[in-house]
Design a protein around this motif. Structure first.
Motif, PDB file in Angstrom:
ATOM      1  N   GLY A  26      37.206  54.762  41.211  1.00  0.00           N
ATOM      2  CA  GLY A  26      36.943  53.570  42.119  1.00  0.00           C
ATOM      3  C   GLY A  26      37.372  53.899  43.583  1.00  0.00           C
ATOM      4  O   GLY A  26      37.326  52.921  44.343  1.00  0.00           O
ATOM      5  N   ARG A  68      37.056  44.818  40.035  1.00  0.00           N
ATOM      6  CA  ARG A  68      36.364  44.052  41.073  1.00  0.00           C
ATOM      7  C   ARG A  68      34.997  44.665  41.194  1.00  0.00           C
ATOM      8  O   ARG A  68      34.152  43.912  41.432  1.00  0.00           O
ATOM      9  CB  ARG A  68      37.170  44.265  42.470  1.00  0.00           C
ATOM     10  CG  ARG A  68      36.793  43.600  43.477  1.00  0.00           C
ATOM     11  CD  ARG A  68      37.925  43.312  44.757  1.00  0.00           C
ATOM     12  NE  ARG A  68      38.070  44.503  45.589  1.00  0.00           N
ATOM     13  CZ  ARG A  68      39.140  45.334  45.384  1.00  0.00           C
ATOM     14  NH1 ARG A  68      40.179  44.775  44.961  1.00  0.00           N
ATOM     15  NH2 ARG A  68      39.181  46.496  46.191  1.00  0.00           N
ATOM     16  N   ARG A 103      40.674  47.663  41.763  1.00  0.00           N
ATOM     17  CA  ARG A 103      39.539  48.240  42.510  1.00  0.00           C
ATOM     18  C   ARG A 103      38.288  48.132  41.297  1.00  0.00           C
ATOM     19  O   ARG A 103      37.078  47.659  41.541  1.00  0.00           O
ATOM     20  CB  ARG A 103      39.474  49.292  43.002  1.00  0.00           C
ATOM     21  CG  ARG A 103      38.404  50.093  43.376  1.00  0.00           C
ATOM     22  CD  ARG A 103      38.263  49.917  44.919  1.00  0.00           C
ATOM     23  NE  ARG A 103      36.679  50.533  45.073  1.00  0.00           N
ATOM     24  CZ  ARG A 103      35.716  50.110  45.838  1.00  0.00           C
ATOM     25  NH1 ARG A 103      35.680  48.963  46.081  1.00  0.00           N
ATOM     26  NH2 ARG A 103      34.856  51.028  46.103  1.00  0.00           N
TER      27      ARG A 103
END
Lengths: 204, 294
Positions: A141, A185, A182
Motif C-alpha cells: 500500500g 482503506r 492503508r
C-alpha cells in the motif's frame, strides 16, 4: 529527500581544532531545506568556528553537493579551496563523499545522514525508503516495511508492538499497523494473504 | 512420559512444555538444576535463544547438553541474530546433534537487551524461516542446492492470542501454511479471549496443536509491569486485586495459574510454562492444576 541532522558543534570543533585552514561547503538542496547546510547555516558555522579560534578562510553553498561535477567547478565556486588543509561539508553523506572526490585534503562531515524520507512543511518524515534496489512498495500500500519496520518484516508484524506502536520506538506507529489500515482503506487487504519471499540483500 | 515431543503432539494427552534459559557464561549448573526440577513433569523443555536480546549460551549447545542429561528438548531459533547462511548451518548443526524440535520466532529487537549496539540481522522473517526449514527438510538449501542428508524436525512457531490484532492473526495463518506444526502462545490471563483465539485456530489450523502460555504471577507489581511493558499480555483487574489482597502472593499466583490451566484444558492441546525465575514452583503448580502424574 535525504534527511540529515547536525552533529553537535563540539564534535565538529574537535575535528577541526588542529587544522590550519578550513573551507566550508554547504548544499542548497536537502540540507538547506532542513536548515543544516543552507546559506544561513554556513554563515553561522563560519562565525562559530572563527569565534572558537579555527581559521576559516571561506564558505560557500553548492547548488547540490551531490552533483558537483569536477575540480574545476569546485574551484570556480570556491576559488581558494585548494589552499586549505580541511573541508567541512554541510550536506548529506553522499554530498560529503562527492566533494571528497575533488579535493586532496581531509574532508569532514558536519551532519549525520539519517534516512531517506520526506519533508512536509517543517515536519520531517524518516525512513520512507531503504534503497533496496527491488522496489515492491505496491504490495504494501505504498508503505515500505523494509524501510519503516526496524525488523524489515515482509509477512506481517512481530509480536512486539503495543497499542499500535513500534517495539523499538514507542513514539512511532508500527509500520504493519499503518500498512493494514492503508490496505483496508483502499480495499486491498487481499495483498496481505500473499507470502512474500526474502529479499536479495545485494547492494547494487 | 511418552518418548518424544512429537509423540506427545500426536497423542490425545494434554501436553506440558516449559522454558529453561541457557547460562550467561560457561557454568551450566543453574540451567541443569532448573531442568532437573521438572524432570518427568513435562513433555519437553523449551530452550530460549538470547531471550529479550540478552546474550547467553547458544540454545543448540544447551539443547544437546540437556538431551545428554535425558531431557526432551525444543530449541528456539530467532531471526534476530543470524543471516540465512548461519540459520541454515545452525539448523544442520541442531540436526547433527540429534535435536528434533525447533520453535521459530522473530526475536525481540537488539535494543531490548544488553548489547544495544549489535547489528539486528532479520535477514529472514519467521514465515520465511519456517518455509526455509520445510525446504531443507525436503532436501535442498535456500539457494536450491541439494543437501547431502536432509534434516527432520517438528517445527513450531509463536503467537499472541488477541484476535482483534488482525494483522498478527494473518501472519499466524501464514506461519501455519509455511509449516508450523505447533503454536506456542504468549502468556494467557484472559481465558474468555483465549476462547476466541481457539475458535480462530479451528478455522486456520484445525490440526495444529496450541500450547497456551502460562506465567504464574508473583506480585501485583509484576502484573502491572507486564501490562505496561510486555506486548500481548493483559492481566485483568480481578487477578490484580487478588494479588494485591493475597497474604502469600506466590501461592495466589500459582492458584490463579492453576485455575487458568483447568479452564484452558478444553480449549487447547497443552500449556507452555514460562515462570519468572525458574521452576521451583512448577511441580506444585502442576499438582494444583491436576496435571501431576498425568
Amino acid at each position: 529527500m535525504i534527511i540529515s541532522s547536525s552533529k553537535p558543534f563540539n564534535e565538529i570543533l574537535e575535528m577541526l581544532m588542529d587544522k590550519d585552514a578550513v573551507y566550508i561547503v554547504g548544499c542548497s538542496v536537502c540540507a538547506a531545506k532542513q536548515h543544516v547546510g543552507g546559506e544561513p547555516e554556513v554563515a553561522e558555522m563560519v562565525s562559530l568556528l572563527s569565534d572558537a579560534g579555527v581559521n576559516v578562510i571561506g564558505g560557500v553553498v553548492a547548488k547540490a553537493a551531490c552533483s558537483v561535477r569536477s575540480c574545476e567547478y569546485l574551484r570556480e565556486l570556491a576559488p581558494n579551496i585548494e589552499d586549505v588543509t580541511a573541508v567541512l561539508v554541510m550536506a548529506c553523506g553522499s554530498g560529503t563523499s562527492n566533494i571528497a572526490r575533488f579535493v586532496d585534503v581531509d574532508v569532514y562531515p558536519a551532519n549525520n545522514t539519517d534516512s531517506l524520507g520526506a519533508m512536509t512543511g517543517d515536519k520531517v518524515i524518516h525512513h520512507l525508503c531503504a534503497m533496496c534496489g527491488q522496489c515492491s512498495i505496491a504490495d504494501f500500500g505504498g508503505i515500505c516495511p523494509t524501510a519503516q519496520c526496524p525488523k524489515e518484516l515482509l509477512n506481517g508484524p512481530c509480536g512486539g508492538s503495543m497499542d499500535g506502536k513500534c517495539e523499538v520506538d514507542p513514539e512511532k506507529d508500527c509500520a504493519w499497523e499503518l500498512i493494514y489500515e492503508r490496505l483496508e482503506r483502499i480495499g486491498r487487504l487481499d495483498l496481505l494473504e500473499e507470502v512474500r519471499d526474502a529479499k536479495d540483500r545485494l547492494v547494487k | 512420559m511418552l518418548s518424544t515431543f512429537n509423540d506427545a503432539l500426536n497423542s490425545e494427552r494434554f501436553i506440558v512444555t516449559a522454558e529453561v534459559a541457557p547460562p550467561k557464561g560457561t557454568d551450566l549448573s543453574a540451567t541443569l538444576g532448573d531442568a532437573e526440577l521438572i524432570r518427568g513433569l513435562v513433555d519437553a523443555i523449551n530452550i530460549t535463544d538470547n531471550q529479550r536480546a540478552v546474550m547467553r549460551m547458544s540454545p543448540i549447545a544447551v539443547g544437546k547438553i540437556l538431551m545428554d542429561a535425558g531431557h526432551e528438548v525444543i530449541v528456539q531459533l530467532t531471526c534476530r541474530d543470524r543471516n540465512r547462511l548461519v540459520l541454515q548451518s545452525d539448523i544442520l548443526a541442531a540436526s547433527a546433534l540429534g535435536i528434533e524440535n525447533l520453535c521459530v520466532m522473530t526475536g525481540d529487537y537488539t535494543t531490548k537487551g544488553d548489547h544495544v549496539g549489535a547489528k539486528a540481522v532479520y535477514d529472514l522473517d519467521s514465515v520465511q524461516l519456517l518455509s526455509l526449514i520445510s525446504k531443507m527438510m525436503g532436501g535442498s538449501d535456500m539457494a536450491g542446492n541439494e543437501l547431502a542428508g536432509a534434516p527432520s524436525f517438528t517445527v513450531g512457531a509463536v503467537s499472541n492470542t488477541d484476535v482483534t490484532k488482525r494483522m498478527q492473526m494473518l501472519k499466524l495463518k501464514k506461519k501455519i501454511n509455511a509449516g508450523a506444526r505447533f503454536i506456542q502462545t504468549q502468556a494467557v490471563y484472559d481465558v474468555g479471549s483465549f476462547k476466541d483465539f481457539s475458535d480462530l485456530m479451528d478455522q486456520i489450523g484445525p490440526n495444529v496443536p496450541v500450547l497456551a502460555g502460562i506465567i504464574p504471577l508473583r506480585s501485583a507489581a509484576m502484573a502491572h509491569f507486564m501490562n505496561n511493558n510486555i506486548p500481548g499480555i493483559r492481566v485483568g483487574d480481578e487477578f490484580i486485586m487478588r494479588m494485591e489482597n493475597a497474604k502469600d502472593p506466590i501461592q495466589e499466583g500459582l492458584e490463579i495459574a492453576a485455575e487458568s490451566i483447568r479452564e484452558l484444558r478444553d480449549m487447547c492441546r497443552g500449556i507452555h510454562l514460562m515462570p519468572i525465575g525458574g521452576h521451583d514452583n512448577t511441580q506444585r503448580l502442576l499438582e494444583m492444576a491436576g496435571l501431576y502424574n498425568r
